[in-house]
Enzyme design. Structure first.
Site, PDB file in Angstrom:
ATOM      1  N   GLY A  26       3.466  51.908  -3.285  1.00  0.00           N
ATOM      2  CA  GLY A  26       2.608  52.892  -3.655  1.00  0.00           C
ATOM      3  C   GLY A  26       2.783  54.067  -3.891  1.00  0.00           C
ATOM      4  O   GLY A  26       2.125  54.888  -4.638  1.00  0.00           O
ATOM      5  N   ARG A 138       7.179  48.739  12.121  1.00  0.00           N
ATOM      6  CA  ARG A 138       6.254  48.438  12.329  1.00  0.00           C
ATOM      7  C   ARG A 138       5.591  48.103  10.910  1.00  0.00           C
ATOM      8  O   ARG A 138       4.370  48.042  10.364  1.00  0.00           O
ATOM      9  CB  ARG A 138       5.284  49.803  12.129  1.00  0.00           C
ATOM     10  CG  ARG A 138       5.521  50.389  13.728  1.00  0.00           C
ATOM     11  CD  ARG A 138       4.851  52.196  14.144  1.00  0.00           C
ATOM     12  NE  ARG A 138       4.673  52.531  12.709  1.00  0.00           N
ATOM     13  CZ  ARG A 138       3.610  53.184  12.385  1.00  0.00           C
ATOM     14  NH1 ARG A 138       2.416  53.013  12.948  1.00  0.00           N
ATOM     15  NH2 ARG A 138       3.788  54.361  11.734  1.00  0.00           N
TER      16      ARG A 138
END
Length: 497
Positions: A26, A138
């Site tokens: 991204g 995470r």
């Protein structure tokens, strides 16, 4: 490679030759380069041109620092350096892992149960190491577990990692492997959140699909989030997966964080127990020992990149000290939790180190005196043969199915000496001497320039060439790193010019 955009142009990097594109994400592209000195292939992660803003650069710098702290772990991708390309884009130079990542493999290959157990234990050690440094990953998922040239799994992409108690957000979240608490407002993350994602990753490898994906049903993001929050795991549907393993994974993916394994080491130990029950070799669970020597109190980098010794966790040991969730009473507020994990022997058994020692001298004399007297009276010369036989009797051996911690390191290795620099045009070549070389030695260095961000990297040779500091003095900190993870104190070297 992302289908949403074309990859950016690879930057021209001094000391590197571009080879090919490895992939796109991204906010960054990853390219394969050939580093010229030392000569090796490296993966270079480069921010996109339109992504170069203050916030993303800070996140990029954070990722570099996190990986520098952790990348000496055998199951975490090694970072070699970080800098800014001539076109202004920040980049990370990392270990090149040539084999397909697990995100590619699970879509085309069937993983065996022993392989999934083994890599699960290895990654659990990497995750526990991060947690003991107060870092939550995470974003654990198959695509973020690379495979090295030696076929070892290696965790990567700490781009959205955060410290326990730090600000949390949903940026970069991967829904199929995310725990329910990631969808709260505000989202929350604890070590149990990473345990959930690791268990979901292992389930994916076994099933060939994500755990909350319903074959033949609707699997939109809304559907997945709803099933994740309810704990509605789709059946695994593999007859070769033992019920015990399914139970371990289900427990680790419980929607209530308090009912999961509360640490990655506890989850890894549960996987080791499944290995033992299946009569498989028990995979070592490597955890980086985060303890500091008492005399190390004034390091220039605050100890942020210290490399500590690795210990192995016994699958039958008692529960390790748990990582306190943010805000919990009694939680350690220091940035680095300092613990010294110790491997324990199975209940009811003597520690292996003691079992392998010879009997105390006094006890041995007493036994030999009694037995020797009796044998002289009964058998005469037969005592000679029996004594020799007793002397050659083998010592008790450790159970090969157990994972036992190696003996603790006796002392810190000697620091590098004669750290000197030579200026050549716009570069400076630093060299040093390893006073007590051993096989597997490497060196970690930190280079701070007045006009650029600090660079922390590792080299296998006692030399490195860097860009000269424009303020006239170039200084470097160098430490020796043993193959077993022990490291020396830093030695500083400077050169003017």
């Amino acid at each position: 490679m992302s289908p949403k955009r074309a990859p950016s142009a690879p930057p021209e990097l001094p000391g590197y030759d571009y080879v090919s594109l490895l992939g796109s994400g991204g906010f960054a592209d990853v390219f394969l380069y050939q580093q010229l000195l030392p000569s090796r292939k490296v993966a270079v992660k480069v921010l996109l041109p339109d992504a170069v803003n203050r916030e993303l650069i800070e996140n990029f710098r954070h990722e570099a620092n996190v990986m520098a702290q952790l990348s000496t772990h055998p199951s975490i991708v090694t970072i070699y350096g970080a800098a800014v390309a001539p076109d202004g884009r920040p980049f990370l130079a990392m270990e090149y892992c040539p084999r397909p990542n697990l995100g590619v493999r699970y879509r085309r290959d069937r993983f065996s149960v022993p392989e999934v157990l083994s890599l699960g234990v290895q990654i659990a050690g990497a995750v526990e190491t991060a947690h003991r440094a107060n870092i939550l990953h995470r974003d654990i998922k198959p695509a973020n577990i690379l495979v090295t040239a030696y076929n070892r799994p290696a965790l990567t992409d700490f781009g959205i990692a955060t410290s326990a108690g730090g600000a949390d957000d949903t940026s970069g979240m991967s829904i199929p492997w995310s725990p329910p608490e990631a969808f709260l407002e505000p989202p929350r993350s604890t070590p149990a959140s990473d345990v959930f994602s690791l268990a979901a990753t292992l389930f994916t490898l076994l099933a060939g699909r994500t755990p909350f994906e319903l074959p033949g049903g609707s699997n939109t993001s809304v559907d997945l989030i709803d099933r994740i929050q309810r704990g509605d795991i789709a059946p695994l549907a593999r007859h070769d997966v033992p019920q015990r393993l399914e139970a371990v994974l289900a427990s680790a993916m419980d929607p209530q964080p308090s009912r999961r394994h509360q640490s990655a080491v506890a989850f890894g130990r549960a996987l080791q127990q499944v290995e033992a029950e299946m009569a498989l070799p028990v995979t070592p669970l490597d955890v980086l020992d985060d303890s500091l020597d008492a005399e190390v109190v004034d390091e220039e980098d605050g100890g942020a990149t210290r490399i500590r010794g690795i210990v192995s966790i016994d699958p039958h040991a008692g529960e390790a000290p748990q990582f306190a969730p943010p805000g919990q009473q009694g939680a350690v507020s220091d940035a680095t939790i300092r613990r010294t994990p110790v491997a324990a022997a199975p209940q009811g058994a003597a520690p292996v180190a003691q079992a392998e020692q010879a009997p105390p001298r006094s006890r041995r004399k007493t036994v030999f005196a009694i037995v020797g007297g009796a044998l002289v009276a009964l058998l005469g010369f037969g005592i000679v043969w029996l004594a020799l036989s007793a002397g050659n009797r083998s010592q008790p051996q450790a159970d090969p199915s157990q994972t036992v911690a190696p003996p603790p390191a006796a002392q810190r290795p000697s620091a590098p000496i004669n750290v000197e620099g030579t200026v050549v045009d716009e570069t400076v070549q630093f060299t040093w001497t390893n006073a007590q070389p051993q096989e597997g030695d490497s060196f970690q260095y930190r280079y701070e320039r007045s006009d650029a961000d600090p660079v922390t990297a590792q080299t296998a040779t006692p030399e490195v060439t860097l860009e000269r500091d424009s303020d006239g003095e170039s200084c470097i900190l160098v430490r020796l790193v043993r193959d077993d993870g022990r490291s020396s104190n830093d030695t500083r070297g400077c050169v003017n010019g």
